[in-house]
Design a protein around this motif. Structure first.
Motif, PDB file in Angstrom:
ATOM      1  N   SER A 259     -71.898 -84.605  57.564  1.00 24.60           N
ATOM      2  CA  SER A 259     -70.989 -85.452  56.785  1.00 24.60           C
ATOM      3  C   SER A 259     -71.543 -85.849  55.418  1.00 24.60           C
ATOM      4  N   ASP A 260     -72.764 -85.408  55.080  1.00 24.81           N
ATOM      5  CA  ASP A 260     -73.265 -85.636  53.728  1.00 24.81           C
ATOM      6  C   ASP A 260     -72.480 -84.775  52.735  1.00 24.81           C
ATOM      7  N   THR A 261     -72.482 -85.202  51.483  1.00 23.34           N
ATOM      8  CA  THR A 261     -71.831 -84.468  50.395  1.00 23.34           C
ATOM      9  C   THR A 261     -72.864 -84.193  49.309  1.00 23.34           C
ATOM     10  N   PHE A 262     -72.877 -82.966  48.788  1.00 22.68           N
ATOM     11  CA  PHE A 262     -73.749 -82.694  47.643  1.00 22.68           C
ATOM     12  C   PHE A 262     -73.041 -81.767  46.661  1.00 22.68           C
ATOM     13  N   VAL A 263     -73.504 -81.809  45.412  1.00 25.44           N
ATOM     14  CA  VAL A 263     -72.863 -81.036  44.354  1.00 25.44           C
ATOM     15  C   VAL A 263     -73.874 -80.107  43.705  1.00 25.44           C
ATOM     16  N   VAL A 264     -73.415 -78.887  43.409  1.00 22.82           N
ATOM     17  CA  VAL A 264     -74.192 -77.899  42.662  1.00 22.82           C
ATOM     18  C   VAL A 264     -73.489 -77.687  41.321  1.00 22.82           C
ATOM     19  N   PRO A 265     -74.103 -78.107  40.207  1.00 23.04           N
ATOM     20  CA  PRO A 265     -73.461 -77.925  38.902  1.00 23.04           C
ATOM     21  C   PRO A 265     -73.320 -76.443  38.535  1.00 23.04           C
ATOM     22  N   ASN A 266     -72.474 -76.194  37.565  1.00 24.64           N
ATOM     23  CA  ASN A 266     -72.245 -74.835  37.089  1.00 24.64           C
ATOM     24  C   ASN A 266     -73.538 -74.201  36.586  1.00 24.64           C
ATOM     25  N   TRP A 267     -73.641 -72.911  36.763  1.00 25.21           N
ATOM     26  CA  TRP A 267     -74.718 -72.065  36.240  1.00 25.21           C
ATOM     27  C   TRP A 267     -76.112 -72.604  36.577  1.00 25.21           C
ATOM     28  N   THR A 268     -76.235 -73.078  37.827  1.00 28.15           N
ATOM     29  CA  THR A 268     -77.515 -73.567  38.332  1.00 28.15           C
ATOM     30  C   THR A 268     -77.835 -72.823  39.626  1.00 28.15           C
ATOM     31  N   ALA A 269     -78.958 -72.128  39.650  1.00 29.03           N
ATOM     32  CA  ALA A 269     -79.336 -71.364  40.837  1.00 29.03           C
ATOM     33  C   ALA A 269     -79.641 -72.304  41.996  1.00 29.03           C
ATOM     34  N   TYR A 270     -79.204 -71.912  43.200  1.00 28.76           N
ATOM     35  CA  TYR A 270     -79.481 -72.744  44.370  1.00 28.76           C
ATOM     36  C   TYR A 270     -79.715 -71.891  45.605  1.00 28.76           C
ATOM     37  N   GLN A 271     -80.414 -72.488  46.553  1.00 27.78           N
ATOM     38  CA  GLN A 271     -80.685 -71.884  47.848  1.00 27.78           C
ATOM     39  C   GLN A 271     -80.468 -72.929  48.934  1.00 27.78           C
ATOM     40  N   ILE A 272     -79.993 -72.486  50.092  1.00 29.85           N
ATOM     41  CA  ILE A 272     -79.778 -73.387  51.218  1.00 29.85           C
ATOM     42  C   ILE A 272     -80.541 -72.859  52.420  1.00 29.85           C
ATOM     43  N   ALA A 273     -81.326 -73.718  53.053  1.00 29.30           N
ATOM     44  CA  ALA A 273     -82.081 -73.371  54.253  1.00 29.30           C
ATOM     45  C   ALA A 273     -81.574 -74.220  55.411  1.00 29.30           C
ATOM     46  N   ALA A 274     -81.227 -73.579  56.527  1.00 29.20           N
ATOM     47  CA  ALA A 274     -80.670 -74.286  57.681  1.00 29.20           C
ATOM     48  C   ALA A 274     -81.760 -74.611  58.692  1.00 29.20           C
ATOM     49  N   ASP A 275     -81.952 -75.907  58.970  1.00 23.70           N
ATOM     50  CA  ASP A 275     -82.881 -76.330  60.028  1.00 23.70           C
ATOM     51  C   ASP A 275     -82.261 -76.126  61.402  1.00 23.70           C
ATOM     52  N   ALA A 276     -80.958 -76.272  61.454  1.00 22.95           N
ATOM     53  CA  ALA A 276     -80.181 -76.033  62.672  1.00 22.95           C
ATOM     54  C   ALA A 276     -78.935 -75.276  62.248  1.00 22.95           C
ATOM     55  N   ASP A 277     -78.278 -74.601  63.178  1.00 23.87           N
ATOM     56  CA  ASP A 277     -77.048 -73.884  62.827  1.00 23.87           C
ATOM     57  C   ASP A 277     -76.164 -74.799  61.990  1.00 23.87           C
ATOM     58  N   ALA A 278     -75.786 -74.346  60.805  1.00 22.46           N
ATOM     59  CA  ALA A 278     -75.049 -75.195  59.871  1.00 22.46           C
ATOM     60  C   ALA A 278     -73.698 -74.579  59.534  1.00 22.46           C
ATOM     61  N   VAL A 279     -72.696 -75.448  59.440  1.00 23.53           N
ATOM     62  CA  VAL A 279     -71.379 -75.071  58.924  1.00 23.53           C
ATOM     63  C   VAL A 279     -71.103 -75.973  57.733  1.00 23.53           C
ATOM     64  N   LEU A 280     -70.812 -75.358  56.595  1.00 22.19           N
ATOM     65  CA  LEU A 280     -70.588 -76.091  55.357  1.00 22.19           C
ATOM     66  C   LEU A 280     -69.193 -75.815  54.825  1.00 22.19           C
ATOM     67  N   PHE A 281     -68.488 -76.871  54.478  1.00 21.46           N
ATOM     68  CA  PHE A 281     -67.237 -76.751  53.734  1.00 21.46           C
ATOM     69  C   PHE A 281     -67.586 -76.945  52.266  1.00 21.46           C
ATOM     70  N   SER A 282     -66.879 -76.242  51.384  1.00 19.00           N
ATOM     71  CA  SER A 282     -67.099 -76.452  49.953  1.00 19.00           C
ATOM     72  C   SER A 282     -65.813 -76.189  49.184  1.00 19.00           C
ATOM     73  N   PHE A 283     -65.729 -76.805  48.003  1.00 14.10           N
ATOM     74  CA  PHE A 283     -64.624 -76.509  47.092  1.00 14.10           C
ATOM     75  C   PHE A 283     -65.157 -76.450  45.673  1.00 14.10           C
ATOM     76  N   SER A 284     -64.469 -75.697  44.823  1.00 13.47           N
ATOM     77  CA  SER A 284     -64.945 -75.474  43.464  1.00 13.47           C
ATOM     78  C   SER A 284     -63.771 -75.225  42.528  1.00 13.47           C
TER      79      SER A 284
END
Length: 344
Positions: free
Chosen positions: A301-326
């Protein structure tokens, strides 16, 4: 008057130009055109465990009717004006048991992603759309919508709107309904039944610039995502699906795209960036997201934002399902969307 001009010997000439409401382009060209985009806003994470008590406290102090919409807007600390990103607004909205958030409509398009609900719905254009955790609901531009909590616990969801974009273009209009709730003239969840099975009415209504499905139930979407997860995984995205307009396979709204993504436990995406600004909501699991030089730990239920043209990586500690909109949908229509997979 140009401050700190590149060509100071022309300062007197610039003063005369200013008297005629003109500016020398050669002095500001570097501000308007560049070799690549500059990220706008900061990476940031909002913890649901921090915001939920604030929402519930507000629920005891101001009614949904008084507030029009009882929302905690998520303000990007790197932007001067309200907004979670340069083109997107986001907030957490609360409707308490027995409350109605009155019907209205506006030219800004909106999406809802349900975080918490024991019963309730959003009515969109005469159709009640059930709200259960993980459900994705759209309220397209100029569509009537209101919310009612028929359960015995708080109903909370993540709002996403194209407010900054529409307001920048000068196209903001809004209208209040004459009554708190709009007339209901369609079966509950009718759009899911009519368009969400791979079929559509043979003599359907005129196609509009948004998806005819107003509610994308989480149980169906998650099942489809997990079926996809049996196949090859994308090193940059994990298993990722687009919420689609069944009429043309495009995005749900003309300005907003939405996605559902699965990352297996222990999986870490390779670095990737694009011109879109993206807001994530954690449906299941936990992990770490690295956005540029910023590292953030996320939970459900946390929310986070990735700004435009910024490289990112996501590492899952446990099986993760993410919703996103852009804002990818708008960028694709304008022909300006770009993506890049930086070298490791």
């Amino acid at each position: 008057m140009i401050k700190n001009p590149i060509h100071p010997h022309l300062a007197d000439a610039y003063k005369e130009m200013g008297k005629h409401s003109t500016i020398p382009l050669w002095e500001i060209y570097h501000l308007l055109v560049s070799n690549e985009p500059k990220p706008m806003g900061d990476p940031h994470l909002w913890r649901y465990s921090d915001l939920r008590p604030l929402l519930l406290d507000a629920g005891n102090k101001i009614s949904a009717e008084e507030a029009e919409r009882r929302v905690l807007a998520l303000k990007n600390p790197g932007l001067e004006r309200p907004g979670i990103a340069q083109t997107l607004f986001a907030g957490l909205q609360l409707v308490m048991p027995g409350e109605i958030a009155p019907a209205h409509r506006h030219t800004q398009g909106a999406i809802r992603f349900v975080l918490e609900s024991t019963g309730g719905y959003t009515a969109v254009e005469g159709e009640r759309c059930t709200m259960q955790r993980g459900d994705f609901i759209t309220t397209p531009s100029w569509c009537w919508h209101d919310h009612e909590n028929t359960g015995d616990g708080p109903m909370i969801w993540l709002d996403g709107l194209d407010v900054p974009l529409v307001n920048f273009l000068g196209g903001k209009f809004a209208e209040e309904n004459e009554t708190d709730q709009q007339p209901i003239f369609r079966n509950d969840n009718a759009s899911v039944a009519e368009y969400g099975t791979g079929l559509r009415p043979f003599n359907g209504a005129e196609q509009k610039p948004y998806s005819p499905i107003f509610r994308y139930p989480y149980d169906r979407c998650r099942a489809a995502l997990m079926d996809m997860a049996q196949g090859t995984i994308d090193p940059h995205l994990g298993h990722k699906m687009i919420y689609a307009n069944p009429n043309d396979g495009g995005h749900v709204l003309p300005t907003i795209s939405a996605f559902l993504q699965h990352l297996p436990k222990g999986f870490e995406t390779a670095a990737w960036r694009s011109t879109e600004s993206t807001v994530f909501s954690v449906v299941e699991g936990s992990g770490i997201v690295r956005v540029g030089n910023t590292e953030m730990c996320f939970e459900e239920s946390d929310t986070f934002v990735v700004p435009n043209w910024t490289a990112y990586q996501i590492a899952a500690d446990a099986d993760a399902v993410l919703f996103s909109f852009s804002d990818r949908a708008a960028q694709e229509k304008l022909g300006i969307f770009r993506e890049e997979k930086p070298a490791a």
